[in-house]
Design a protein around this motif. Structure first.
Motif, PDB file in Angstrom:
ATOM      1  N   LYS A 174      57.910  44.560  85.282  1.00 55.03           N
ATOM      2  CA  LYS A 174      59.176  44.894  85.433  1.00 55.03           C
ATOM      3  C   LYS A 174      60.244  43.621  85.401  1.00 55.03           C
ATOM      4  O   LYS A 174      61.566  43.813  84.865  1.00 55.03           O
ATOM      5  CB  LYS A 174      59.538  45.866  86.780  1.00 55.03           C
ATOM      6  N   LYS A 175      59.924  42.603  86.049  1.00 55.63           N
ATOM      7  CA  LYS A 175      60.912  41.611  86.180  1.00 55.63           C
ATOM      8  C   LYS A 175      61.003  40.673  84.908  1.00 55.63           C
ATOM      9  O   LYS A 175      60.087  40.206  84.314  1.00 55.63           O
ATOM     10  CB  LYS A 175      60.537  40.583  87.283  1.00 55.63           C
ATOM     11  N   ASP A 176      62.379  40.701  84.390  1.00 55.83           N
ATOM     12  CA  ASP A 176      62.548  39.772  83.454  1.00 55.83           C
ATOM     13  C   ASP A 176      62.950  38.366  83.688  1.00 55.83           C
ATOM     14  O   ASP A 176      64.173  38.157  84.183  1.00 55.83           O
ATOM     15  CB  ASP A 176      63.804  40.323  82.610  1.00 55.83           C
ATOM     16  N   ILE A 177      61.949  37.541  83.883  1.00 57.78           N
ATOM     17  CA  ILE A 177      62.170  36.202  84.583  1.00 57.78           C
ATOM     18  C   ILE A 177      62.432  35.207  83.502  1.00 57.78           C
ATOM     19  O   ILE A 177      63.500  34.513  83.850  1.00 57.78           O
ATOM     20  CB  ILE A 177      60.754  35.790  85.254  1.00 57.78           C
ATOM     21  N   SER A 178      62.000  35.004  82.319  1.00 56.87           N
ATOM     22  CA  SER A 178      62.212  33.817  81.383  1.00 56.87           C
ATOM     23  C   SER A 178      61.631  34.256  80.223  1.00 56.87           C
ATOM     24  O   SER A 178      60.895  35.360  79.864  1.00 56.87           O
ATOM     25  CB  SER A 178      61.278  32.709  81.864  1.00 56.87           C
ATOM     26  N   PHE A 179      62.543  33.913  79.066  1.00 57.48           N
ATOM     27  CA  PHE A 179      62.125  33.779  77.814  1.00 57.48           C
ATOM     28  C   PHE A 179      60.652  33.411  77.384  1.00 57.48           C
ATOM     29  O   PHE A 179      59.940  34.059  76.499  1.00 57.48           O
ATOM     30  CB  PHE A 179      63.159  33.015  76.838  1.00 57.48           C
ATOM     31  N   PHE A 180      60.018  32.648  78.313  1.00 52.57           N
ATOM     32  CA  PHE A 180      58.845  32.190  78.074  1.00 52.57           C
ATOM     33  C   PHE A 180      57.791  33.342  78.312  1.00 52.57           C
ATOM     34  O   PHE A 180      56.455  33.025  77.935  1.00 52.57           O
ATOM     35  CB  PHE A 180      58.423  30.934  78.953  1.00 52.57           C
ATOM     36  N   GLN A 181      58.126  34.289  78.940  1.00 54.86           N
ATOM     37  CA  GLN A 181      56.989  35.452  79.126  1.00 54.86           C
ATOM     38  C   GLN A 181      56.748  36.088  77.719  1.00 54.86           C
ATOM     39  O   GLN A 181      55.522  36.049  77.542  1.00 54.86           O
ATOM     40  CB  GLN A 181      57.887  36.551  79.986  1.00 54.86           C
ATOM     41  N   ASN A 182      57.681  36.260  77.212  1.00 57.14           N
ATOM     42  CA  ASN A 182      57.424  36.614  75.625  1.00 57.14           C
ATOM     43  C   ASN A 182      56.548  35.595  74.695  1.00 57.14           C
ATOM     44  O   ASN A 182      55.916  35.967  73.916  1.00 57.14           O
ATOM     45  CB  ASN A 182      58.597  36.875  74.816  1.00 57.14           C
ATOM     46  N   VAL A 183      57.091  34.260  74.822  1.00 55.88           N
ATOM     47  CA  VAL A 183      56.236  33.019  74.153  1.00 55.88           C
ATOM     48  C   VAL A 183      54.762  33.304  74.519  1.00 55.88           C
ATOM     49  O   VAL A 183      53.944  33.373  73.526  1.00 55.88           O
ATOM     50  CB  VAL A 183      56.841  31.959  74.540  1.00 55.88           C
ATOM     51  N   ILE A 184      54.644  33.120  75.964  1.00 56.60           N
ATOM     52  CA  ILE A 184      52.987  33.313  76.309  1.00 56.60           C
ATOM     53  C   ILE A 184      52.315  34.520  75.860  1.00 56.60           C
ATOM     54  O   ILE A 184      51.055  34.221  75.293  1.00 56.60           O
ATOM     55  CB  ILE A 184      52.875  33.073  77.783  1.00 56.60           C
ATOM     56  N   ARG A 185      52.911  35.683  76.098  1.00 57.82           N
ATOM     57  CA  ARG A 185      52.096  36.810  75.718  1.00 57.82           C
ATOM     58  C   ARG A 185      51.861  36.994  74.202  1.00 57.82           C
ATOM     59  O   ARG A 185      50.766  37.183  73.779  1.00 57.82           O
ATOM     60  CB  ARG A 185      53.397  38.180  75.933  1.00 57.82           C
ATOM     61  N   SER A 186      52.923  36.729  73.329  1.00 59.00           N
ATOM     62  CA  SER A 186      52.567  36.826  71.907  1.00 59.00           C
ATOM     63  C   SER A 186      51.702  35.745  71.495  1.00 59.00           C
ATOM     64  O   SER A 186      50.871  36.035  70.596  1.00 59.00           O
ATOM     65  CB  SER A 186      53.943  36.993  71.306  1.00 59.00           C
ATOM     66  N   CYS A 187      52.038  34.482  72.069  1.00 63.57           N
ATOM     67  CA  CYS A 187      51.144  33.353  71.127  1.00 63.57           C
ATOM     68  C   CYS A 187      49.577  33.461  71.657  1.00 63.57           C
ATOM     69  O   CYS A 187      48.481  33.397  70.996  1.00 63.57           O
ATOM     70  CB  CYS A 187      51.760  32.118  71.725  1.00 63.57           C
ATOM     71  N   PHE A 188      49.405  33.680  73.012  1.00 60.09           N
ATOM     72  CA  PHE A 188      48.189  33.637  73.538  1.00 60.09           C
ATOM     73  C   PHE A 188      47.408  34.957  73.096  1.00 60.09           C
ATOM     74  O   PHE A 188      46.220  34.883  72.791  1.00 60.09           O
ATOM     75  CB  PHE A 188      48.236  33.714  75.142  1.00 60.09           C
ATOM     76  N   SER A 189      47.912  36.277  72.768  1.00 58.09           N
ATOM     77  CA  SER A 189      47.543  37.200  72.154  1.00 58.09           C
ATOM     78  C   SER A 189      46.900  37.050  70.635  1.00 58.09           C
ATOM     79  O   SER A 189      45.913  37.281  70.361  1.00 58.09           O
ATOM     80  CB  SER A 189      48.410  38.468  72.167  1.00 58.09           C
ATOM     81  N   PHE A 190      47.894  36.362  70.024  1.00 57.28           N
ATOM     82  CA  PHE A 190      47.567  35.978  68.666  1.00 57.28           C
ATOM     83  C   PHE A 190      46.498  34.890  68.653  1.00 57.28           C
ATOM     84  O   PHE A 190      45.727  34.984  67.564  1.00 57.28           O
ATOM     85  CB  PHE A 190      48.991  35.507  67.886  1.00 57.28           C
ATOM     86  N   ALA A 191      46.527  33.935  69.282  1.00 56.97           N
ATOM     87  CA  ALA A 191      45.487  32.957  69.288  1.00 56.97           C
ATOM     88  C   ALA A 191      44.165  33.448  69.686  1.00 56.97           C
ATOM     89  O   ALA A 191      43.305  33.103  69.082  1.00 56.97           O
ATOM     90  CB  ALA A 191      45.883  31.845  70.259  1.00 56.97           C
ATOM     91  N   SER A 192      44.076  34.426  70.615  1.00 57.41           N
ATOM     92  CA  SER A 192      42.855  34.980  70.924  1.00 57.41           C
ATOM     93  C   SER A 192      42.396  35.899  69.791  1.00 57.41           C
ATOM     94  O   SER A 192      40.950  35.607  69.409  1.00 57.41           O
ATOM     95  CB  SER A 192      42.876  35.919  72.054  1.00 57.41           C
ATOM     96  N   VAL A 193      42.943  36.721  69.244  1.00 56.34           N
ATOM     97  CA  VAL A 193      42.561  37.457  67.834  1.00 56.34           C
ATOM     98  C   VAL A 193      42.247  36.688  67.003  1.00 56.34           C
ATOM     99  O   VAL A 193      41.004  36.804  66.409  1.00 56.34           O
ATOM    100  CB  VAL A 193      43.813  38.547  67.645  1.00 56.34           C
ATOM    101  N   THR A 194      43.131  35.921  66.375  1.00 53.94           N
ATOM    102  CA  THR A 194      42.591  34.825  65.314  1.00 53.94           C
ATOM    103  C   THR A 194      41.552  34.057  65.461  1.00 53.94           C
ATOM    104  O   THR A 194      40.638  33.699  64.459  1.00 53.94           O
ATOM    105  CB  THR A 194      43.934  34.190  64.832  1.00 53.94           C
TER     106      THR A 194
END
Length: 257
Positions: free
Chosen positions: A151-171
């Motif tokens: 729920k808390k929008d803390i930082s733009f880095f939340q999106n960076v970590i979520r998208s990059c780590f997810s994509f890195a894991s899948v690939t």
């Protein structure tokens, strides 16, 4: 010194009206508070008057704009958009420097010791997956705050970590499915075909288009390990910056994850 109710009024404006992430909200709030206090002292005006002047001063930076070219996406303030753009540029520069060093090491090995190069890249895939798993296990609270449902929008880095780590894991996982021992040879054969494609006589343009499509299709699994390593580097750099932001917010506003 502003009263608690006056401070809450500023926070409400920045959080609910302008929807600033907490990291950016704290910075803007500090500046607005200084402006309001200085104006109340120097010009002997009320809080409401000083707050109105502060909002006018910040009007351009706090104007709501489209985040991307997609019109249906949630709007953000101009200052947030510019901040995110600056962060993206910094992350791109840092991650590319690290990635290119690893990539050139792979190329050097591939030219001299193809088999070793393959195992080197396999090792990096293992390192990517193991690192992400360890981060999730040993830093669960921080990683939990990067989930889309948080729920808390803390930082733009939340999106960076979520998208990059997810994509890195899948690939990285998909790259294990590929046949690694033939990757280097596949790269050589594809490169040879591309450089000599004009010398090959095709009977029709359709066949030539099909050949290009087959090249692209064959390149996809070869690109998996390269994509996973880059995404992990970018995500890990974002993770480090996010940890710094959390420490600052804990100190300033006693943030609870």
């Amino acid at each position: 010194m502003l009263r608690i109710d006056q401070t809450r009024k500023i926070i409400y404006y920045l959080l609910n009206r302008k929807r600033l992430p907490l990291e950016l909200l704290v910075e803007v709030q500090d500046h607005m508070t200084e402006q309001i206090e200085a104006q109340m002292k120097d010009e002997n005006c009320t809080f409401d008057e000083a707050f109105l002047n502060a909002k006018a001063y910040w009007n351009e930076d706090l104007t709501m704009v489209n985040r991307t070219w997609i019109p249906t996406e949630k709007k953000i303030t101009r200052i947030q958009k510019e901040t995110e753009k600056s962060i993206k540029g910094s992350l791109l520069s840092k991650s590319l420097k690290i990635y290119m060093a690893l990539f050139f090491a792979f190329v050097a090995l591939a030219l001299q010791f193809p088999d070793v190069a393959v195992y080197y890249w396999v090792f990096l895939q293992v390192l990517v997956l193991v690192s992400i798993i360890f981060i999730w296990i040993f830093d669960w609270k921080v990683m939990r705050s990067t989930r889309r449902s948080y729920k808390k929008d803390i930082s733009f880095f939340q999106n960076v970590i979520r998208s990059c780590f997810s994509f890195a894991s899948v690939t990285a996982f998909l790259s294990f499915i590929s046949y690694y021992s033939s990757d280097v040879n596949s790269i050589y054969s594809i490169a040879h075909f591309i450089f000599n494609i004009n010398e090959i006589a095709f009977s029709t343009n359709e066949i030539k288009a099909l050949q290009y499509f087959l090249i692209f299709f064959k390149l996809i699994p070869i690109l998996y390990p390269f994509i996973s390593v880059y995404c992990f580097i970018r995500g890990f750099l974002g993770y480090q910056e996010y940890k710094k932001s959390i420490r600052i917010l804990v100190r300033k506003i006693n943030l609870k994850l």
